[in-house]
Design a protein around this motif. Structure first.
Motif, PDB file in Angstrom:
ATOM      1  N   PHE A 109      20.588  -2.644  -7.699  1.00  0.00           N
ATOM      2  CA  PHE A 109      19.741  -2.355  -6.784  1.00  0.00           C
ATOM      3  C   PHE A 109      18.657  -1.298  -7.445  1.00  0.00           C
ATOM      4  N   TYR A 110      18.972  -0.083  -7.968  1.00  0.00           N
ATOM      5  CA  TYR A 110      18.380   0.825  -8.420  1.00  0.00           C
ATOM      6  C   TYR A 110      17.549   0.533  -9.509  1.00  0.00           C
ATOM      7  N   ASN A 111      17.842  -0.447 -10.343  1.00  0.00           N
ATOM      8  CA  ASN A 111      17.079  -0.938 -11.498  1.00  0.00           C
ATOM      9  C   ASN A 111      16.011  -1.670 -11.038  1.00  0.00           C
ATOM     10  N   LEU A 112      16.066  -2.751  -9.912  1.00  0.00           N
ATOM     11  CA  LEU A 112      15.265  -3.400  -9.198  1.00  0.00           C
ATOM     12  C   LEU A 112      14.109  -2.448  -8.531  1.00  0.00           C
ATOM     13  N   ALA A 113      14.518  -1.412  -7.923  1.00  0.00           N
ATOM     14  CA  ALA A 113      13.811  -0.554  -7.031  1.00  0.00           C
ATOM     15  C   ALA A 113      12.802   0.154  -8.026  1.00  0.00           C
ATOM     16  N   ASP A 114      13.348   0.543  -9.107  1.00  0.00           N
ATOM     17  CA  ASP A 114      12.597   1.533 -10.129  1.00  0.00           C
ATOM     18  C   ASP A 114      11.597   0.499 -10.776  1.00  0.00           C
ATOM     19  N   ARG A 115      11.886  -0.485 -10.872  1.00  0.00           N
ATOM     20  CA  ARG A 115      11.001  -1.645 -11.700  1.00  0.00           C
ATOM     21  C   ARG A 115       9.770  -2.023 -10.622  1.00  0.00           C
ATOM     22  N   LYS A 116      10.372  -2.083  -9.309  1.00  0.00           N
ATOM     23  CA  LYS A 116       9.190  -2.485  -8.509  1.00  0.00           C
ATOM     24  C   LYS A 116       8.178  -1.516  -8.160  1.00  0.00           C
ATOM     25  N   TRP A 117       8.793  -0.198  -8.076  1.00  0.00           N
ATOM     26  CA  TRP A 117       8.068   1.040  -7.699  1.00  0.00           C
ATOM     27  C   TRP A 117       6.857   1.131  -8.868  1.00  0.00           C
ATOM     28  N   GLU A 118       7.134   0.912 -10.171  1.00  0.00           N
ATOM     29  CA  GLU A 118       6.258   1.155 -11.200  1.00  0.00           C
ATOM     30  C   GLU A 118       5.171  -0.034 -11.203  1.00  0.00           C
ATOM     31  N   THR A 119       5.276  -1.369 -10.578  1.00  0.00           N
ATOM     32  CA  THR A 119       4.508  -2.211 -10.643  1.00  0.00           C
ATOM     33  C   THR A 119       3.729  -2.230  -9.238  1.00  0.00           C
ATOM     34  N   ILE A 120       3.876  -1.434  -8.452  1.00  0.00           N
ATOM     35  CA  ILE A 120       3.029  -1.416  -7.275  1.00  0.00           C
ATOM     36  C   ILE A 120       1.705  -0.527  -7.556  1.00  0.00           C
ATOM     37  N   ASN A 121       0.595  -1.176  -7.513  1.00  0.00           N
ATOM     38  CA  ASN A 121      -0.837  -0.172  -7.825  1.00  0.00           C
ATOM     39  C   ASN A 121      -1.353   0.025  -6.659  1.00  0.00           C
ATOM     40  N   GLU A 122      -0.970   1.010  -5.966  1.00  0.00           N
ATOM     41  CA  GLU A 122      -1.562   1.453  -4.465  1.00  0.00           C
ATOM     42  C   GLU A 122      -1.640   3.087  -4.757  1.00  0.00           C
ATOM     43  N   THR A 123      -3.108   3.545  -4.329  1.00  0.00           N
ATOM     44  CA  THR A 123      -3.390   4.967  -4.473  1.00  0.00           C
ATOM     45  C   THR A 123      -2.793   5.716  -3.418  1.00  0.00           C
ATOM     46  N   SER A 124      -2.627   5.094  -2.227  1.00  0.00           N
ATOM     47  CA  SER A 124      -2.045   5.823  -1.089  1.00  0.00           C
ATOM     48  C   SER A 124      -0.670   5.758  -1.219  1.00  0.00           C
ATOM     49  N   ILE A 125       0.098   7.020  -1.352  1.00  0.00           N
ATOM     50  CA  ILE A 125       1.658   7.096  -1.598  1.00  0.00           C
ATOM     51  C   ILE A 125       2.153   6.342  -0.220  1.00  0.00           C
ATOM     52  N   GLU A 126       1.750   6.674   0.784  1.00  0.00           N
ATOM     53  CA  GLU A 126       2.396   5.931   2.019  1.00  0.00           C
ATOM     54  C   GLU A 126       2.393   4.244   2.003  1.00  0.00           C
ATOM     55  N   LYS A 127       1.212   3.651   1.681  1.00  0.00           N
ATOM     56  CA  LYS A 127       1.121   2.214   1.484  1.00  0.00           C
ATOM     57  C   LYS A 127       2.039   1.882   0.291  1.00  0.00           C
ATOM     58  N   LYS A 128       2.082   2.658  -0.861  1.00  0.00           N
ATOM     59  CA  LYS A 128       2.983   2.154  -1.673  1.00  0.00           C
ATOM     60  C   LYS A 128       4.575   2.085  -1.271  1.00  0.00           C
ATOM     61  N   LYS A 129       4.974   3.145  -0.554  1.00  0.00           N
ATOM     62  CA  LYS A 129       6.178   3.398   0.095  1.00  0.00           C
ATOM     63  C   LYS A 129       6.447   2.129   0.959  1.00  0.00           C
ATOM     64  N   LYS A 130       5.611   1.646   1.899  1.00  0.00           N
ATOM     65  CA  LYS A 130       5.707   0.666   2.822  1.00  0.00           C
ATOM     66  C   LYS A 130       5.897  -0.659   2.054  1.00  0.00           C
ATOM     67  N   LYS A 131       5.223  -0.749   0.969  1.00  0.00           N
ATOM     68  CA  LYS A 131       5.037  -2.336  -0.109  1.00  0.00           C
ATOM     69  C   LYS A 131       6.626  -2.175  -0.378  1.00  0.00           C
TER      70      LYS A 131
END
Length: 154
Positions: A109-131
């Motif tokens: 879970f944590y590996n997937l979460a970290d990988r996904k977090w790094e791949t989301i290109n979003e300037t707004s932190i709130e939008k990034k969190k939602k995605k």
């Protein structure tokens, strides 16, 4: 003989191969037999044969399905459970199968979460969190786990 001209023995051989190639659940086997044009009595006879010869084993299927979906598709417990229920797997077998992934569940879970977090290109932190949250929910991870992990990204 059935609608496609297969005898019960021919259908049995075909289904034995089908089950030996990959673990199958009862529902998949019944659907396959129906697609071969087998009648209800022949299906019951063949299913009994497969159970007796251990070609068909629901607990084994549930365990293999759970391990595979978690290891290769990184599905969470909720998604795996939902898919097993869809395949008419008993609650007992679902519970037993979930034990197969206990050891590596959080690490994956944590590996997937970290990988996904790094791949989301979003300037707004709130939008990034939602995605990020939406992605992990679709993967079938528990919301309490997701929101606990989110604290690491603030």
């Amino acid at each position: 003989m059935n609608q496609q001209g297969l005898t019960i023995d021919e259908a049995k051989k075909k289904i034995e191969y089908y089950c030996a190639y990959q673990e199958r659940c009862h529902k998949e086997v019944v659907e396959k037999l129906k697609s071969l044009g087998m009648f209800e009595t022949a299906i019951d006879h063949i299913i009994n044969h497969l159970l007796e010869q251990n070609f068909l084993n629901e607990e084994r299927f549930a365990k293999a399905f759970t391990r595979g979906k978690h290891k290769f598709k990184f599905w969470g417990k909720r998604r795996i459970e939902q898919e097993l229920k869809f395949r008419d797997i008993s609650s007992y077998n679902i519970k037993t199968a979930m034990k197969e992934i206990e050891d590596e569940y959080l690490v994956n879970f944590y590996n997937l979460a970290d990988r996904k977090w790094e791949t989301i290109n979003e300037t707004s932190i709130e939008k990034k969190k939602k995605k990020w949250i939406d992605y992990l929910i679709r993967k079938g991870y528990e919301t309490n786990l997701i929101f606990e992990a989110l604290k690491n990204y603030d």
